[in-house]
Design a protein around this motif. Structure first.
Motif, PDB file in Angstrom:
ATOM      1  N   ASN A 246     -52.135 -28.336 -43.044  1.00 23.28           N
ATOM      2  CA  ASN A 246     -53.319 -28.617 -43.856  1.00 23.28           C
ATOM      3  C   ASN A 246     -52.982 -28.829 -45.325  1.00 23.28           C
ATOM      4  O   ASN A 246     -53.886 -29.033 -46.148  1.00 23.28           O
TER       5      ASN A 246
ATOM      6  N   SER B  88     -59.158 -29.795 -42.990  1.00 21.07           N
ATOM      7  CA  SER B  88     -59.349 -28.568 -43.767  1.00 21.07           C
ATOM      8  C   SER B  88     -58.262 -28.488 -44.836  1.00 21.07           C
ATOM      9  O   SER B  88     -57.368 -27.639 -44.770  1.00 21.07           O
TER      10      SER B  88
ATOM     11  N   PRO C  55     -58.486 -23.158 -49.898  1.00 20.57           N
ATOM     12  CA  PRO C  55     -59.018 -24.507 -49.645  1.00 20.57           C
ATOM     13  C   PRO C  55     -59.174 -25.302 -50.920  1.00 20.57           C
ATOM     14  O   PRO C  55     -59.402 -24.737 -52.000  1.00 20.57           O
TER      15      PRO C  55
END
Length: 597
Positions: free
Chosen positions: A305, A312, A430
């Motif tokens: 990721n 994500s 994130p």
């Protein structure tokens, strides 16, 4: 640009091997061919932009990117917020477009806090390349247009079978460096133990979370990872800590010492500043996800990721540490993960993940005696010298190894010639988006851990003991924790309630209310086979844990027999929000797995 050859290095302060001085002298005097020979002999490879073919200017000389005032090439965001047009994926197909990360005016102050919509000016690359030993895939983040061109050419020299350390070096890389990791005491420097804030600085900058926000120390926008690292250095004492705590301080301006540590990091100021905390209601500790690679080696796949075009997208911190007598112990160093090298044809994880690429605050963490006197240096000189050090991404080959107990782990080959080095866990932060901000926005708590308690589920484990452990860090784990039971055995849960706020939880604070914790046991098929509620009214001071014991399979004084299989326990503290606290979002379920045979 100055080059360093890593002869050997080790994580964390006080035990790090220095570069041999005669190697540095040879590097300075040798012709390129001699340098190449020497690097091969010592097991390290350094590739700099000047050593690889680059786009030529009209005069035929190597074109130099136009530097920004800080000396770094200024990224040129595309309409999507990435530094360049999306490149084809390894399969040749164009990847799905990334969510827009372009900074926009602050239209919702409660969501974006004190700045504009954050967004990254960096990009990632995920594509095939031909190495010295065949076709592989490179996934790398924290790139600009200029550094991308350099990396895609330089990586062709990577030889997965050669051993040693392969080092990329480019001005545009994101790599905060400590002043002096080799200082004999923490009082000689303000950052020798702050690998965790250095990793946070790198990743907050790459991800774009710091974009559009002012540095509380200067009142000016954060300008680089070095600027972020200086902010942490001046706000937090030079002690060990956790990546998630550094990130949380950046967002909320609140920092709770870990009093279970002998020397916990603390805020340098007696009182917190109202200017600290860019988005005070953003609970980053809820957004950051940690993946334990010792419990599950396949979780290394989460690093995919790093591709900013994934479903994500995230940036990753890794916790690494030395082995002791070929036994896993605990991590003691934090680094930023910026890439992977992958074998696309591999059938197993051990064969697929060939190497990991790190930005490491220890790589060049020592004063340059040729340009500065470390014994007589001003604060401004120190920070300027740190910022001028080489920005490097180092490639370490990975191997799936076993310790003396047969536990599998990911080993960073050649990180240290003296000790095996294990990759214990990775934590994902994130990338900024409206969705991430909204999902992790505190709406019920006081958002003031300075004045109120802040309950967080502490460690939990199953045991055969009949008395609870009260200190989660100082007990005999081998004699206490039990993960495999026989049918008919008593299964007990030991869990902890932690207080990460400065407000003390006691009878006076709770008045006539009680703090509860819900627990449940979940079978492999997802069914809940046991559940209950524990009253947790023991006083808990800031940074301290209270331990509790639950008999999981005891009903009416008799042991309930469960069938053989794997089970998961989850614990949720203060689920009904009956006790006021700073943040409810970080009360999320803590889990532990056990097995009945």
């Amino acid at each position: 640009m100055k080059k360093q050859v890593l002869i050997k290095k080790t994580p964390q302060s006080g035990i790090i091997s220095v570069f041999l001085s005669f190697i540095s002298l040879l590097l300075a005097l040798a012709v390129p061919a001699a340098v190449a020979l020497m690097l091969t002999a010592c097991g390290s490879t350094v590739v700099t932009p000047s050593e690889t073919p680059s786009e030529l200017s009209p005069s035929g000389s190597i074109a130099t990117p136009e530097p920004s005032p800080s000396g770094r090439t200024t990224p040129e965001p595309s309409p999507s917020g990435s530094a360049s047009t999306p490149e084809p994926s390894p399969t040749g197909a164009l990847p799905s477009s990334a969510p827009s990360l372009t900074p926009t005016p602050n239209e919702n102050e409660s969501l974006y806090g004190k700045g504009t919509h954050p967004g990254s000016s960096y990009t990632s690359e995920y594509r095939k390349f031909t190495s010295k030993k065949g076709e592989l895939e490179l996934l790398l983040t924290g790139l600009t247009k200029e550094s991308t061109a350099y990396v895609l050419e330089a990586v062709k020299n990577y030889d997965p079978s050669a051993g040693g350390i392969f080092i990329f070096e480019h001005t545009d890389f994101v790599d905060a460096e400590k002043w002096n990791t080799y200082a004999e005491t923490v009082y000689e420097t303000n950052d020798s133990n702050q690998c965790w804030t250095a990793a946070a600085s790198d990743l907050l900058w790459i991800s774009g979370w710091a974009t559009g926000y002012n540095n509380p120390l200067t009142g000016q926008p954060f300008s680089s990872e070095d600027d972020l690292f200086r902010y942490f250095n001046e706000k937090i004492s030079n002690r060990g800590g956790e990546f998630s705590a550094a990130v949380n301080f950046f967002f909320t301006g609140e920092f709770c010492p870990n009093w279970n540590s002998a020397h916990p990091a603390m805020l340098n100021a007696l009182e917190p500043s109202e200017e600290d905390g860019i988005i005070k209601n953003f609970v980053s500790t809820n957004a950051v996800k940690e993946y334990n690679l010792i419990n599950d080696i396949t979780q290394i796949e989460q690093l995919m990721n790093m591709n900013m075009r994934s479903g994500s997208p995230a940036v990753f911190q890794a916790s690494i540490g030395f082995m002791s007598d070929n036994a896993l112990r605990s991590s003691d160093h934090a680094v930023a993960v910026v890439g992977l090298i992958i074998d696309p044809e591999a059938k197993t994880p051990a064969e697929r993940y060939k190497a990991i690429i790190l930005s490491n605050s220890d790589d060049d963490a020592y004063p340059d005696d040729d340009t500065i006197d470390p014994e007589n240096v001003s604060e401004e000189q120190r920070y300027a010298e740190k910022a001028s050090r080489p920005n490097c991404y180092a490639v370490y080959n990975l191997a799936l190894s076993e310790d003396s107990t047969g536990t599998k782990y990911w080993e960073l080959k050649d990180y240290s010639p003296e000790n095996r080095t294990a990759l214990y866990s990775v934590s994902a932060l994130p990338l900024p988006s409206d969705k991430v901000l909204t999902e992790n926005r505190e709406t019920e708590g006081t958002c003031s851990a300075i004045n109120d308690p802040d309950f967080v589920p502490g460690p939990l484990f199953t045991t055969a003991n009949t008395e609870s452990v009260q200190d989660p860090f100082f007990f005999n784990r081998e004699e206490t924790i039990k993960t495999v039971f026989k049918a008919g055995e008593a299964i007990n849960l030991n869990f902890f309630v932690s207080n990460h706020g400065f407000g003390t939880f006691d009878d006076e604070y709770r008045k006539d209310k009680s703090l509860s914790a819900d627990w449940k046991v979940i079978a492999a098929d997802g069914s809940v086979i046991a559940q209950g509620t524990m009253i947790c009214n023991k006083p808990v001071h800031t940074g301290i844990d209270a331990g509790y014991l639950v008999n999981l399979n005891l009903a009416d004084g008799k042991i309930v027999t469960w069938k053989a299989g794997k089970y998961t326990i989850s614990v949720n503290v203060n689920p009904d929000h009956s006790i006021m606290e700073a943040y409810y979002l970080n009360n999320g379920e803590a889990v532990f797995e056990f097995e009945i045979k």
